[in-house]
Design an enzyme around this catalytic site. Structure first.
Site, mmCIF file in Angstrom:
data_model
loop_
_atom_site.group_PDB
_atom_site.id
_atom_site.type_symbol
_atom_site.label_atom_id
_atom_site.label_comp_id
_atom_site.label_asym_id
_atom_site.label_seq_id
_atom_site.Cartn_x
_atom_site.Cartn_y
_atom_site.Cartn_z
ATOM 1 N N THR A 43 0.819 -1.220 0.000
ATOM 2 C CA THR A 43 0.000 0.000 0.000
ATOM 3 C C THR A 43 0.844 1.258 0.000
ATOM 4 O OG1 THR A 43 -0.126 -0.055 2.416
ATOM 5 C CG2 THR A 43 -1.907 -1.125 1.193
ATOM 6 N N CYS A 47 2.366 3.161 9.324
ATOM 7 C CA CYS A 47 1.278 3.311 10.285
ATOM 8 C C CYS A 47 1.789 3.204 11.716
ATOM 9 C CB CYS A 47 0.226 2.212 10.076
ATOM 10 S SG CYS A 47 -0.442 2.097 8.410
ATOM 11 N N CYS A 51 -3.376 1.258 14.208
ATOM 12 C CA CYS A 51 -4.084 1.656 12.988
ATOM 13 C C CYS A 51 -5.330 0.787 12.773
ATOM 14 C CB CYS A 51 -3.158 1.534 11.777
ATOM 15 S SG CYS A 51 -3.952 2.075 10.238
ATOM 16 N N ARG A 54 -7.537 -2.341 7.591
ATOM 17 C CA ARG A 54 -7.525 -3.791 7.477
ATOM 18 C C ARG A 54 -6.105 -4.324 7.658
ATOM 19 N NH1 ARG A 54 -9.644 -6.473 1.986
ATOM 20 N NH2 ARG A 54 -7.633 -5.604 1.273
#
Length: 371
Positions: A43, A47, A51, A54
């Site tokens: 992606t 994070c 987070c 998903r």
């Protein structure tokens, strides 16, 4: 550029699933925020552990000890968890701290709606976060602060009327309704430093050593355990330096005998009026301790959950240590989560003996019920 960075990231062995920190990511552990970060090659984002996105495949994840390491991947910060900003926990802590200062600096107690509006949160959310952080509701925190201001004013020599209004009480009637519970005595007597307060006491003997029981007009104010009766009397003098200590008569010694009987046979119970003196938070902890059945133990974390302050385990331990009423407020029934006895103001061996005695009685009662 993204493809090149992703390839470079994949060239290093990724073993996130084998790292114990991965479990904290799976659990979305907010307490891990700020301790480490992670990036996801597929992606192109990095994070914080909590987070809500998903869950990524751990094969595509790399863990980072610092925020700079996460940024060095060239990926962008996740828009959902904002890893570059303060964590939710830090933001809530700052919000509660600001609310506490607002309460302390206000002449009149701010309403819940006013505090929530100032924090930019709904009243329900603010109330829940404030209680989790402080162990008190905003109203209880304000009451505790006003009580502290009254005590300080009286100790500084202010008149009772001045101390009441400086502390933010709108009327003397509202104050006097709560004054005895707040101060442990009348305001005038407190202003005199507790001078001339009468404390009756007597010393007895138990299988665990000496015991001293002391009472004010309101109820039993201290139960102390130790090896040396004289040392217990000196301890009592330190706890009530301006009071007049009066040796108990025959009737009072009968009360001490009841306490001794409870120490020896906990199943007898101990139903006595108590003069419990402490902060609002301490009193909530001590009430929770009194709700622990004989023969049972709980952890500091359990008590924190029961009073609605899950992060206040250290404050719970401090409140247990400040308890003046041994066995009546059974702080000996609180142990560490790993089963370790932890500390006890009157000695770890006494704590162990009390717990073993109570556990034995509980087992006996269970066997009797089964017959």
């Amino acid at each position: 550029m993204f493809i090149t960075l992703a390839k470079n990231l994949k060239s290093a062995p990724l073993q996130a699933a084998d790292d114990p920190r991965w479990a904290r990511i799976v659990a979305r552990d907010k307490s891990a925020d700020g301790a480490f970060w992670y990036s996801v090659a597929t992606t192109g984002v990095y994070c914080r552990p909590s987070c809500p996105s998903r869950r990524a495949n751990p094969k595509n994840v790399q863990l980072h000890d610092t925020l700079d390491q996460a940024r060095a991947t060239g990926f962008r910060p996740c828009r959902r968890c904002d890893p570059d900003g303060p964590s939710l926990e830090a933001g809530n802590a700052a919000m509660v701290a600001a609310a506490c200062r607002r309460i302390e600096q206000s002449q009149e107690e701010p309403s819940l709606a006013e505090l929530a509006d100032a924090a930019g949160r709904s009243a329900g959310y603010f109330h829940r976060i404030f209680k989790a952080a402080t162990g008190l509701t905003p109203k209880d925190y304000a009451a505790a602060h006003r009580a502290a201001r009254v005590r300080q004013g009286l100790e500084d020599g202010a008149s009772v009327t001045t101390a009441i209004y400086v502390a933010g009480f709108n009327s003397s009637g509202r104050f006097y309704e709560k004054s005895t519970g707040m101060l442990g005595m009348t305001p005038t007597r407190y202003r005199a430093g507790g001078a001339d307060e009468e404390i009756r006491f007597a010393v007895g003997e138990t299988s665990l050593g000496a015991i001293l029981v002391a009472s004010s007009q309101k109820g039993v104010a201290s139960i102390l355990l130790g090896d040396d009766p004289d040392a217990l009397v000196r301890d009592l003098q330190d706890r009530f330096p301006r009071a007049r200590l009066i040796g108990g008569d025959h009737d009072y010694e009968a009360l001490v005998a009841r306490v001794v009987g409870f120490v020896e046979v906990p199943a007898l119970g101990l139903d006595l009026p108590l003069d419990v003196r402490g902060t609002a938070f301490q009193q909530r902890v001590w009430q929770a301790l009194q709700d622990i059945p004989v023969g049972r133990t709980v952890s500091y974390a359990d008590i924190a959950q029961r009073i609605g302050a899950p992060k206040a385990t250290r404050a719970i331990a401090a409140a247990c240590a400040a308890n003046n009423l041994a066995v009546a407020i059974p702080c000996h029934r609180v142990i560490r989560r790993d089963g370790d006895l932890s500390g006890y103001a009157w000695g770890a061996e006494r704590k162990r003996a009390l717990l073993e005695r109570e556990a034995g009685e509980s087992d006996s009662a269970y066997r009797s019920a089964r017959r």
